[in-house]
Motif scaffolding. Sequence first.
Motif, PDB file in Angstrom:
ATOM      1  N   VAL A  60       0.840  -1.207   0.000  1.00 16.06           N
ATOM      2  CA  VAL A  60       0.000   0.000   0.000  1.00 16.06           C
ATOM      3  C   VAL A  60       0.870   1.250   0.000  1.00 16.06           C
ATOM      4  CG1 VAL A  60      -1.670   1.329   1.371  1.00 16.06           C
ATOM      5  CG2 VAL A  60      -1.986  -1.134   1.051  1.00 16.06           C
ATOM      6  N   ALA A  61       1.940   1.242   0.788  1.00 10.11           N
ATOM      7  CA  ALA A  61       2.852   2.385   0.825  1.00 10.11           C
ATOM      8  C   ALA A  61       3.493   2.633  -0.539  1.00 10.11           C
ATOM      9  CB  ALA A  61       3.928   2.168   1.893  1.00 10.11           C
ATOM     10  N   ARG A  62       3.619   1.585  -1.329  1.00 11.61           N
ATOM     11  CA  ARG A  62       4.172   1.713  -2.686  1.00 11.61           C
ATOM     12  C   ARG A  62       3.107   2.115  -3.707  1.00 11.61           C
ATOM     13  NH1 ARG A  62       8.214  -3.103  -4.038  1.00 11.61           N
ATOM     14  NH2 ARG A  62       7.285  -2.572  -6.022  1.00 11.61           N
ATOM     15  N   GLY A  63       1.883   2.331  -3.245  1.00  8.08           N
ATOM     16  CA  GLY A  63       0.799   2.729  -4.134  1.00  8.08           C
ATOM     17  C   GLY A  63       0.098   1.564  -4.801  1.00  8.08           C
ATOM     18  N   GLU A  64       0.294   0.365  -4.277  1.00 11.16           N
ATOM     19  CA  GLU A  64      -0.321  -0.839  -4.838  1.00 11.16           C
ATOM     20  C   GLU A  64      -1.468  -1.302  -3.933  1.00 11.16           C
ATOM     21  OE1 GLU A  64       2.928  -3.587  -4.864  1.00 11.16           O
ATOM     22  OE2 GLU A  64       4.163  -2.316  -6.153  1.00 11.16           O
ATOM     23  N   LEU A  65      -2.334  -2.127  -4.468  1.00 11.47           N
ATOM     24  CA  LEU A  65      -3.349  -2.747  -3.632  1.00 11.47           C
ATOM     25  C   LEU A  65      -2.690  -3.819  -2.772  1.00 11.47           C
ATOM     26  CD1 LEU A  65      -6.309  -3.196  -6.146  1.00 11.47           C
ATOM     27  CD2 LEU A  65      -6.192  -1.638  -4.191  1.00 11.47           C
ATOM     28  N   PRO A  66      -3.210  -4.078  -1.583  1.00  9.89           N
ATOM     29  CA  PRO A  66      -2.632  -5.106  -0.711  1.00  9.89           C
ATOM     30  C   PRO A  66      -2.944  -6.500  -1.259  1.00  9.89           C
ATOM     31  CG  PRO A  66      -4.609  -4.182   0.275  1.00  9.89           C
ATOM     32  CD  PRO A  66      -4.334  -3.387  -0.961  1.00  9.89           C
ATOM     33  N   PRO A  67      -1.954  -7.217  -1.755  1.00  7.89           N
ATOM     34  CA  PRO A  67      -2.236  -8.470  -2.448  1.00  7.89           C
ATOM     35  C   PRO A  67      -2.894  -9.550  -1.601  1.00  7.89           C
ATOM     36  CG  PRO A  67       0.135  -8.158  -2.199  1.00  7.89           C
ATOM     37  CD  PRO A  67      -0.528  -6.899  -1.740  1.00  7.89           C
ATOM     38  N   ILE A  68      -2.479  -9.690  -0.355  1.00  9.93           N
ATOM     39  CA  ILE A  68      -3.056 -10.748   0.473  1.00  9.93           C
ATOM     40  C   ILE A  68      -4.501 -10.408   0.826  1.00  9.93           C
ATOM     41  CG2 ILE A  68      -2.843 -12.062   2.624  1.00  9.93           C
ATOM     42  CD1 ILE A  68       0.209 -11.453   2.501  1.00  9.93           C
ATOM     43  N   ALA A  69      -4.760  -9.186   1.227  1.00 13.29           N
ATOM     44  CA  ALA A  69      -6.136  -8.776   1.551  1.00 13.29           C
ATOM     45  C   ALA A  69      -7.040  -8.925   0.334  1.00 13.29           C
ATOM     46  CB  ALA A  69      -6.162  -7.340   2.065  1.00 13.29           C
ATOM     47  N   CYS A  70      -6.534  -8.572  -0.838  1.00 16.13           N
ATOM     48  CA  CYS A  70      -7.331  -8.719  -2.069  1.00 16.13           C
ATOM     49  C   CYS A  70      -7.663 -10.183  -2.330  1.00 16.13           C
ATOM     50  CB  CYS A  70      -6.582  -8.129  -3.268  1.00 16.13           C
ATOM     51  SG  CYS A  70      -6.489  -6.333  -3.269  1.00 16.13           S
ATOM     52  N   ALA A  71      -6.673 -11.062  -2.149  1.00 15.99           N
ATOM     53  CA  ALA A  71      -6.894 -12.492  -2.392  1.00 15.99           C
ATOM     54  C   ALA A  71      -7.887 -13.074  -1.386  1.00 15.99           C
ATOM     55  CB  ALA A  71      -5.571 -13.254  -2.328  1.00 15.99           C
ATOM     56  N   PHE A  80     -11.840  -6.299  -2.580  1.00 11.47           N
ATOM     57  CA  PHE A  80     -11.181  -5.321  -1.727  1.00 11.47           C
ATOM     58  C   PHE A  80     -11.340  -3.943  -2.356  1.00 11.47           C
ATOM     59  CE2 PHE A  80      -7.712  -2.636  -0.421  1.00 11.47           C
ATOM     60  CZ  PHE A  80      -7.702  -2.816   0.946  1.00 11.47           C
ATOM     61  N   VAL A  81     -11.860  -3.008  -1.581  1.00  9.90           N
ATOM     62  CA  VAL A  81     -11.997  -1.621  -2.038  1.00  9.90           C
ATOM     63  C   VAL A  81     -11.217  -0.757  -1.057  1.00  9.90           C
ATOM     64  CG1 VAL A  81     -13.594   0.283  -2.474  1.00  9.90           C
ATOM     65  CG2 VAL A  81     -14.280  -2.069  -3.004  1.00  9.90           C
ATOM     66  N   PRO A  82     -10.228  -0.018  -1.543  1.00  7.75           N
ATOM     67  CA  PRO A  82      -9.462   0.837  -0.632  1.00  7.75           C
ATOM     68  C   PRO A  82     -10.364   1.842   0.071  1.00  7.75           C
ATOM     69  CG  PRO A  82      -8.397   0.716  -2.777  1.00  7.75           C
ATOM     70  CD  PRO A  82      -9.746   0.068  -2.923  1.00  7.75           C
ATOM     71  N   HIS A  83     -10.140   2.007   1.338  1.00 10.90           N
ATOM     72  CA  HIS A  83     -10.909   2.943   2.155  1.00 10.90           C
ATOM     73  C   HIS A  83     -10.216   4.289   2.077  1.00 10.90           C
ATOM     74  CE1 HIS A  83     -13.307   4.397   5.476  1.00 10.90           C
ATOM     75  NE2 HIS A  83     -13.990   3.270   5.424  1.00 10.90           N
ATOM     76  N   ILE A  84     -10.937   5.282   1.617  1.00 11.43           N
ATOM     77  CA  ILE A  84     -10.327   6.585   1.404  1.00 11.43           C
ATOM     78  C   ILE A  84     -10.078   7.305   2.717  1.00 11.43           C
ATOM     79  CG2 ILE A  84     -10.702   8.849   0.387  1.00 11.43           C
ATOM     80  CD1 ILE A  84     -12.063   7.397  -1.915  1.00 11.43           C
ATOM     81  N   ASP A  85     -11.124   7.540   3.485  1.00  8.48           N
ATOM     82  CA  ASP A  85     -10.997   8.253   4.749  1.00  8.48           C
ATOM     83  C   ASP A  85     -12.209   7.927   5.602  1.00  8.48           C
ATOM     84  OD1 ASP A  85     -10.713   9.983   6.865  1.00  8.48           O
ATOM     85  OD2 ASP A  85     -10.606  11.799   5.658  1.00  8.48           O
ATOM     86  N   CYS A  86     -12.003   7.114   6.615  1.00  8.08           N
ATOM     87  CA  CYS A  86     -13.133   6.680   7.437  1.00  8.08           C
ATOM     88  C   CYS A  86     -13.737   7.825   8.238  1.00  8.08           C
ATOM     89  CB  CYS A  86     -12.739   5.527   8.344  1.00  8.08           C
ATOM     90  SG  CYS A  86     -11.420   5.919   9.491  1.00  8.08           S
ATOM     91  N   ASN A  87     -13.037   8.930   8.361  1.00  8.58           N
ATOM     92  CA  ASN A  87     -13.551  10.073   9.114  1.00  8.58           C
ATOM     93  C   ASN A  87     -14.080  11.177   8.206  1.00  8.58           C
ATOM     94  OD1 ASN A  87     -12.847   8.972  11.680  1.00  8.58           O
ATOM     95  ND2 ASN A  87     -10.728   9.454  11.224  1.00  8.58           N
ATOM     96  N   ALA A  88     -14.205  10.902   6.927  1.00 12.60           N
ATOM     97  CA  ALA A  88     -14.658  11.923   5.981  1.00 12.60           C
ATOM     98  C   ALA A  88     -16.112  12.278   6.240  1.00 12.60           C
ATOM     99  CB  ALA A  88     -14.490  11.417   4.548  1.00 12.60           C
TER     100      ALA A  88
END
Length: 156
Positions: A60-71, A80-88
């Motif tokens: 994720v820090a490299r700008g990629e999706l987390p492969p294990i979580a996606c699998a 898996f959908v990246p969470h933008i900002d849970c406090n938005a």
Amino acid sequence: MSALGRIKRAVRAAVGACGGIDGAAATVSRGRSTVGEWNALAHPACPPLDCALAMDEIAVARGELPPIACALARELGGLFVPHIDCNADDGTGPGLVMQLAVQLGQVSGLTSAAIANDGVIDAAEAEAILAGLERHDRVSRQYRRVLEAIREGSDK
């Protein structure tokens, strides 16, 4: 390919995102041989959750999706959908994108359940799915208005 095989390939991608076996071992504070077992497709060992999350965090820090979580999400019938900002705030762009993801997930779940029952979508199921799509479309229109206002503001 089996579920374990798909997850093992995701583990290999996570190990690669950490710079290989040595980088992953340093990331998770485990021995090289342990990480090597996780990385080997033919070995049944998989990383424990804390280690999987740590390796995914590097991706994720490299700008990629987390492969294990996606699998894992895929094996559970999800996505898996990246969470933008849970406090938005609800009316902000990030808040609206999260609402879009939730609405789409609900439509997907309704569709999946309808098909799982008997292989077809009946009229009542279609009505429920259409209601979900209308909620999605309402949020989408609201997000479009927010983005258009931003665009118009930047043209000045």
